[in-house]
Design a protein around this motif. Structure first.
Motif, short mmCIF file in Angstrom:
data_model
loop_
_atom_site.label_atom_id
_atom_site.label_comp_id
_atom_site.label_asym_id
_atom_site.label_seq_id
_atom_site.Cartn_x
_atom_site.Cartn_y
_atom_site.Cartn_z
N PRO A 13 0.81 -1.23 0.00
CA PRO A 13 0.00 0.00 0.00
C PRO A 13 0.84 1.28 0.00
N TYR A 14 2.04 1.22 0.56
CA TYR A 14 2.90 2.39 0.67
C TYR A 14 4.24 2.16 -0.02
N GLU A 15 4.74 3.18 -0.67
CA GLU A 15 6.15 3.21 -1.04
C GLU A 15 6.94 3.67 0.18
N TRP A 16 8.25 3.36 0.20
CA TRP A 16 9.04 3.77 1.35
C TRP A 16 10.48 4.05 0.94
N GLU A 17 11.15 4.78 1.82
CA GLU A 17 12.57 5.05 1.65
C GLU A 17 13.32 4.52 2.86
N VAL A 18 14.60 4.23 2.67
CA VAL A 18 15.44 3.78 3.78
C VAL A 18 16.49 4.85 4.05
N ILE A 19 16.54 5.32 5.27
CA ILE A 19 17.53 6.31 5.69
C ILE A 19 18.63 5.56 6.43
N GLU A 20 19.82 5.60 5.88
CA GLU A 20 20.90 4.74 6.37
C GLU A 20 21.32 5.07 7.79
N ALA A 48 7.63 12.09 19.37
CA ALA A 48 7.53 13.53 19.19
C ALA A 48 7.89 14.00 17.77
N GLN A 49 8.33 13.07 16.90
CA GLN A 49 8.74 13.46 15.56
C GLN A 49 7.52 13.71 14.66
N PRO A 50 7.64 14.60 13.69
CA PRO A 50 6.47 14.93 12.84
C PRO A 50 5.99 13.76 11.99
N TRP A 51 6.85 12.78 11.73
CA TRP A 51 6.44 11.63 10.92
C TRP A 51 5.75 10.55 11.75
N CYS A 52 5.73 10.70 13.07
CA CYS A 52 5.09 9.71 13.95
C CYS A 52 3.79 10.27 14.51
N ASP A 53 2.77 9.44 14.60
CA ASP A 53 1.48 9.89 15.13
C ASP A 53 1.39 9.76 16.65
N GLY A 54 2.52 9.43 17.28
CA GLY A 54 2.56 9.30 18.73
C GLY A 54 2.40 7.90 19.26
N LYS A 61 6.34 6.70 2.43
CA LYS A 61 6.11 8.00 1.80
C LYS A 61 4.65 8.37 2.02
N SER A 62 4.43 9.30 2.96
CA SER A 62 3.07 9.64 3.37
C SER A 62 3.03 11.11 3.76
N ASP A 63 1.89 11.75 3.53
CA ASP A 63 1.69 13.14 3.92
C ASP A 63 1.21 13.27 5.36
#
Length: 337
Positions: free
Chosen positions: A18-25, A119-125, A45-47
């Motif tokens: 369902p989602y594409e994703w990236e890997v941050i090394e 607390a990161q913006p990419w996490c919903d808590g 990859k999500s808004d």
């Protein structure tokens, strides 16, 4: 008794998720005392912010566990979960040195990491913690500390009592594992830091680890009875410390199978367990066969507790076990060969 077949799901192509994703090394996860822990991240990859799966252990994200991590955590990312895989303080490219297993500092760092992730913006808590072996142990230990963002855990190949169930002593007798395991960890933890991540300090930090690494079997031989050293990190001391749902798995060919049953008996939270024929592995890699669709079962678990999706993950016996079909006795006349 309910009968259930363990099945292995076919490998999905990246386009089917369902989602594409990236890997941050490499990302740096800050600890409250200024130490930085090195992490590898799989990010859909999500808004919108998404739940996050967290694992922390000492076995080096860049090389030691890379082959294991990549397909598993890529799968979870494709299903809509951030994954943050942290090397502990003193391991891999993380700062500082490593002095023993399951220290309170390790738990403190995991709680710092969970709070930072939430607390990161990419996490919903919402954070889930999982792991096998070392990170199965500390998933339980950290759950018992009750960090607010931690909503559920999955533990594999773990113990709930470090003295009676682990590889150091059994029935009060010293086990051979105490020596070989301790010396293997001495070698593991003294490997050099990856200079691509720390080009300016890798050499000095690596030498410091060589100089300060204790002989772990010596640590353990100082505690030959079930004293406070072993009670620390043993969730069996008070199972009620754990207040989040727990999914536990192991195999008959592993050393830790007994802990699955004692954990299920001791906990009072939503929980379930699976015991199969496997050794000390994740169940989708299950050997001996048959393997099972661990990734699918884990995703259902995370969907329920991290995304609030009503599903059938608890519509099963509390403990599901693999049972081999009976075989008639037979003889083999070796003289014929």
């Amino acid at each position: 008794m309910a009968k259930q077949e363990f099945k292995q799901k076919r490998v999905m192509s990246r386009e089917e998720f369902p989602y594409e994703w990236e890997v941050i090394e490499n990302i740096w996860v800050p600890m409250s005392d200024g130490c930085r822990c090195s992490a590898r991240m799989w990010k859909p990859k999500s808004d919108k912010p998404l739940p996050t799966i967290f694992e922390t252990q000492p076995y080096r994200k860049r090389d030691g566990m890379r082959g294991r991590d990549e397909p598993m955590y890529g799968y979870f990312a494709g299903m809509g979960y951030n994954v943050v895989r942290v090397d502990m303080r003193g391991a891999g490219e993380s700062d500082d040195c490593f002095y023993d297993e399951y220290l309170k500092q390790e738990q403190d760092d995991a709680i710092d990491a969970i709070n930072w992730i939430a607390a990161q913006p990419w996490c919903d808590g919402n954070v889930g913690m999982q792991g096998k072996s070392w990170s199965g142990f500390n998933s339980l230990q950290v759950a018992a500390r009750r960090p607010a963002p931690l909503k559920a855990i999955i533990c594999i190949g773990f113990v709930d009592d470090r003295y009676t169930q682990d590889i150091h002593y059994k029935g009060g007798c010293l086990l051979n594992d105490n020596f070989w395991w301790g010396n293997i960890m001495l070698a593991y933890m003294c490997r050099p830091i990856d200079k691509e991540i720390k080009p300016d300090t890798w050499y000095e930090e690596s030498i410091k680890r060589l100089e300060e690494m204790p002989l772990w079997p010596e640590n353990w031989l100082k505690h030959q009875t079930r004293d406070d050293y072993w009670k620390h990190g043993s969730v069996s001391v008070n199972y009620d410390d754990i207040q989040v749902p727990v999914f536990a798995l192991d195999g008959y060919a592993d050393s830790y199978t007994n802990s699955v049953c004692t954990l299920m008996e001791g906990l009072s939270v939503p929980r379930k367990a699976i015991i199969g024929p496997w050794a000390h592995v994740f169940q989708h890699d299950g050997m001996p066969q048959p393997a099972m669709d661990y990734l699918g079962e884990a995703t259902k678990w995370w969907d329920k507790w991290l995304k609030g999706i009503d599903n059938d993950t608890l519509d099963c016996p509390q403990i599901t076990v693999w049972m081999e079909d009976s075989m008639k006795p037979e003889t083999l006349d070796r003289r014929a060969n």
